[in-house]
Motif scaffolding. Sequence first.
Motif, PDB file in Angstrom:
ATOM      1  N   LYS A 250       0.857  -1.321  -0.123  1.00 17.45           N
ATOM      2  CA  LYS A 250      -0.103   0.027   0.205  1.00 17.45           C
ATOM      3  C   LYS A 250       0.972   1.258  -0.100  1.00 17.45           C
ATOM      4  CE  LYS A 250      -4.091  -2.064   2.172  1.00 17.45           C
ATOM      5  NZ  LYS A 250      -3.722  -3.446   2.249  1.00 17.45           N
ATOM      6  N   LEU A 251       2.104   1.227   0.189  1.00 16.25           N
ATOM      7  CA  LEU A 251       2.974   2.321   0.448  1.00 16.25           C
ATOM      8  C   LEU A 251       3.219   2.774  -1.071  1.00 16.25           C
ATOM      9  CD1 LEU A 251       5.365   1.020   3.123  1.00 16.25           C
ATOM     10  CD2 LEU A 251       3.995   3.085   3.426  1.00 16.25           C
ATOM     11  N   GLY A 252       3.290   4.119  -1.302  1.00 19.65           N
ATOM     12  CA  GLY A 252       3.417   4.779  -2.492  1.00 19.65           C
ATOM     13  C   GLY A 252       4.867   5.081  -2.907  1.00 19.65           C
ATOM     14  N   LEU A 253       5.727   5.112  -1.663  1.00 21.08           N
ATOM     15  CA  LEU A 253       7.044   5.694  -2.068  1.00 21.08           C
ATOM     16  C   LEU A 253       8.094   4.561  -2.583  1.00 21.08           C
ATOM     17  CD1 LEU A 253       8.243   3.631   0.273  1.00 21.08           C
ATOM     18  CD2 LEU A 253       7.770   5.385   2.051  1.00 21.08           C
ATOM     19  N   ASN A 254       9.082   4.935  -2.945  1.00 22.85           N
ATOM     20  CA  ASN A 254      10.064   4.277  -3.540  1.00 22.85           C
ATOM     21  C   ASN A 254      10.401   3.033  -2.669  1.00 22.85           C
ATOM     22  OD1 ASN A 254      10.336   5.531  -5.991  1.00 22.85           O
ATOM     23  ND2 ASN A 254      11.741   7.076  -5.151  1.00 22.85           N
ATOM     24  N   LYS A 255      10.537   1.944  -2.948  1.00 21.66           N
ATOM     25  CA  LYS A 255      10.909   0.769  -2.221  1.00 21.66           C
ATOM     26  C   LYS A 255      11.324  -0.302  -2.928  1.00 21.66           C
ATOM     27  CE  LYS A 255       6.149  -0.252  -2.768  1.00 21.66           C
ATOM     28  NZ  LYS A 255       4.684  -0.221  -2.088  1.00 21.66           N
ATOM     29  N   GLU A 256      12.342  -1.291  -2.043  1.00 22.80           N
ATOM     30  CA  GLU A 256      12.638  -2.431  -2.796  1.00 22.80           C
ATOM     31  C   GLU A 256      12.849  -3.437  -1.639  1.00 22.80           C
ATOM     32  OE1 GLU A 256      14.134  -3.230  -5.716  1.00 22.80           O
ATOM     33  OE2 GLU A 256      14.250  -0.895  -6.509  1.00 22.80           O
ATOM     34  N   ARG A 257      12.466  -4.586  -1.991  1.00 17.19           N
ATOM     35  CA  ARG A 257      12.484  -5.991  -1.201  1.00 17.19           C
ATOM     36  C   ARG A 257      13.740  -6.519  -1.408  1.00 17.19           C
ATOM     37  NH1 ARG A 257       6.135  -7.983  -1.191  1.00 17.19           N
ATOM     38  NH2 ARG A 257       7.230  -9.835  -0.162  1.00 17.19           N
ATOM     39  N   ILE A 258      14.660  -6.731  -0.764  1.00 16.78           N
ATOM     40  CA  ILE A 258      15.905  -7.371  -0.821  1.00 16.78           C
ATOM     41  C   ILE A 258      16.246  -8.697   0.019  1.00 16.78           C
ATOM     42  CG2 ILE A 258      18.389  -6.921  -0.645  1.00 16.78           C
ATOM     43  CD1 ILE A 258      17.437  -4.969  -2.490  1.00 16.78           C
ATOM     44  N   ASN A 259      16.586  -9.699  -0.426  1.00 13.18           N
ATOM     45  CA  ASN A 259      16.594 -11.074   0.006  1.00 13.18           C
ATOM     46  C   ASN A 259      17.929 -11.273   0.491  1.00 13.18           C
ATOM     47  OD1 ASN A 259      17.203 -14.092   0.400  1.00 13.18           O
ATOM     48  ND2 ASN A 259      14.880 -13.888  -0.107  1.00 13.18           N
ATOM     49  N   ASN A 260      18.118 -11.502   1.828  1.00 14.94           N
ATOM     50  CA  ASN A 260      19.400 -11.696   2.654  1.00 14.94           C
ATOM     51  C   ASN A 260      19.909 -13.062   2.918  1.00 14.94           C
ATOM     52  OD1 ASN A 260      21.870 -10.731   3.631  1.00 14.94           O
ATOM     53  ND2 ASN A 260      20.965 -10.234   5.563  1.00 14.94           N
ATOM     54  N   SER A 261      19.060 -14.083   2.385  1.00 12.43           N
ATOM     55  CA  SER A 261      19.281 -15.321   2.802  1.00 12.43           C
ATOM     56  C   SER A 261      20.680 -16.055   2.782  1.00 12.43           C
ATOM     57  CB  SER A 261      18.192 -16.099   2.058  1.00 12.43           C
ATOM     58  OG  SER A 261      16.851 -15.810   2.213  1.00 12.43           O
ATOM     59  N   LEU A 262      21.467 -15.527   1.662  1.00 16.59           N
ATOM     60  CA  LEU A 262      22.683 -16.097   1.537  1.00 16.59           C
ATOM     61  C   LEU A 262      23.880 -15.796   2.445  1.00 16.59           C
ATOM     62  CD1 LEU A 262      22.983 -16.130  -2.327  1.00 16.59           C
ATOM     63  CD2 LEU A 262      22.553 -18.035  -0.953  1.00 16.59           C
ATOM     64  N   TYR A 263      23.677 -14.342   2.966  1.00 14.92           N
ATOM     65  CA  TYR A 263      24.618 -13.715   4.098  1.00 14.92           C
ATOM     66  C   TYR A 263      25.934 -13.665   3.554  1.00 14.92           C
ATOM     67  CZ  TYR A 263      21.096 -14.823   7.847  1.00 14.92           C
ATOM     68  OH  TYR A 263      19.849 -14.878   8.624  1.00 14.92           O
ATOM     69  N   ASP A 264      25.889 -13.424   2.232  1.00 13.92           N
ATOM     70  CA  ASP A 264      27.183 -13.217   1.261  1.00 13.92           C
ATOM     71  C   ASP A 264      27.502 -11.703   1.150  1.00 13.92           C
ATOM     72  OD1 ASP A 264      29.128 -12.652  -0.680  1.00 13.92           O
ATOM     73  OD2 ASP A 264      28.378 -14.452  -1.915  1.00 13.92           O
ATOM     74  N   GLN A 265      28.129 -11.041   2.037  1.00 14.35           N
ATOM     75  CA  GLN A 265      28.378  -9.761   2.008  1.00 14.35           C
ATOM     76  C   GLN A 265      28.790  -8.961   0.888  1.00 14.35           C
ATOM     77  OE1 GLN A 265      29.588  -7.996   5.523  1.00 14.35           O
ATOM     78  NE2 GLN A 265      28.757  -9.094   7.144  1.00 14.35           N
ATOM     79  N   ASP A 266      29.654  -9.595   0.074  1.00  7.40           N
ATOM     80  CA  ASP A 266      30.355  -9.065  -1.090  1.00  7.40           C
ATOM     81  C   ASP A 266      29.093  -9.072  -2.351  1.00  7.40           C
ATOM     82  OD1 ASP A 266      32.629  -8.530  -0.039  1.00  7.40           O
ATOM     83  OD2 ASP A 266      33.455 -10.369  -1.118  1.00  7.40           O
ATOM     84  N   THR A 267      28.390  -9.967  -2.428  1.00  5.42           N
ATOM     85  CA  THR A 267      27.152 -10.122  -3.296  1.00  5.42           C
ATOM     86  C   THR A 267      26.058  -9.223  -2.863  1.00  5.42           C
ATOM     87  OG1 THR A 267      27.771 -12.299  -3.831  1.00  5.42           O
ATOM     88  CG2 THR A 267      25.497 -11.293  -4.546  1.00  5.42           C
ATOM     89  N   TYR A 268      26.026  -9.130  -1.476  1.00  6.42           N
ATOM     90  CA  TYR A 268      24.813  -8.239  -1.075  1.00  6.42           C
ATOM     91  C   TYR A 268      25.164  -6.722  -1.300  1.00  6.42           C
ATOM     92  CZ  TYR A 268      21.300  -7.038   2.406  1.00  6.42           C
ATOM     93  OH  TYR A 268      20.059  -6.700   2.749  1.00  6.42           O
TER      94      TYR A 268
END
Length: 283
Positions: A250-268
């Motif tokens: 419902k939010l109209g602002l700019n948003k991104e859903r980011i998956n952090n399941s791998l816990y790979d900091q460089d890729t993240y």
Amino acid sequence: MITKLIMVEGLPGFGKSTTSRMIHDILTERNIDARLVMEGDADHPADYEGTACLTKEEFGRLLQVAGPFKEILIGRAAKKGSWNLLPYQKLKNEYEASMPDDLYHSLSKQDIYELPLDLNRRLITDRWETFAEQALHEKTVMIFECCFIQNPVTVGMVKHDAPEEQVTDYVLGLEKTIRPLNPLLFYIEQNDLGYAFRKAIRERPEAWATGFVHYYTQQVYGKRHGLEGVEGTLQVLEARRELEYSILDKLGLNKERINNSLYDQDTYKTMLINKLKLHGVIQ
């Protein structure tokens, strides 16, 4: 339009702190003036952390039993309409052992997040409005770890078991106050909620886990559903996630859903850089 506010949301253990720090590093590496505000910051510019809210009568009664702390309380109380706001956590941090435990606990029971939901919402929304007005005229990009979605949902759903529409309206009201800042929201996801939360329990102090589980199962939502322990907490968190997904839609602002399941900091980090470029925050 320049983005003045970046917010990071998600459930505990999903990587909000890591993400927030990475975003701050990415911006500062590019000589962008940025300020990182982490969860629990007693100087949060848009939220109240460890702040008691008292009526004139309550404040008067408190002063009568405050002893040598009376003048300190008078000097630190801030007026907000008919209310007196006292930053009791900052006072405890500053005065440590000299602040009586019974005074600290008395103030903590009147924390803004212990108030009825409607009053809590009015005070918090006013705080966000003041922040937005000030931030609009500053060059600094603010980075908030949670508080935009997490706090309204926690106090609304977990503490009061308020209707979904009421909690959603709380967050949408906050969104209106920050629109001039062209905010960007990162919502952190994990494929396995149970694994991520138990990982947080293993890695964090025992007191954190004990306090978190107690809060999530002993508020109105947990009690009404008969939930206990870590398993009960996970059920509350799952319900919270579903509500937050609904609010996100419902939010109209700019948003991104980011998956952090791998816990790979460089890729993240690379993923975050690409998203920040996409939204024009960095070149």
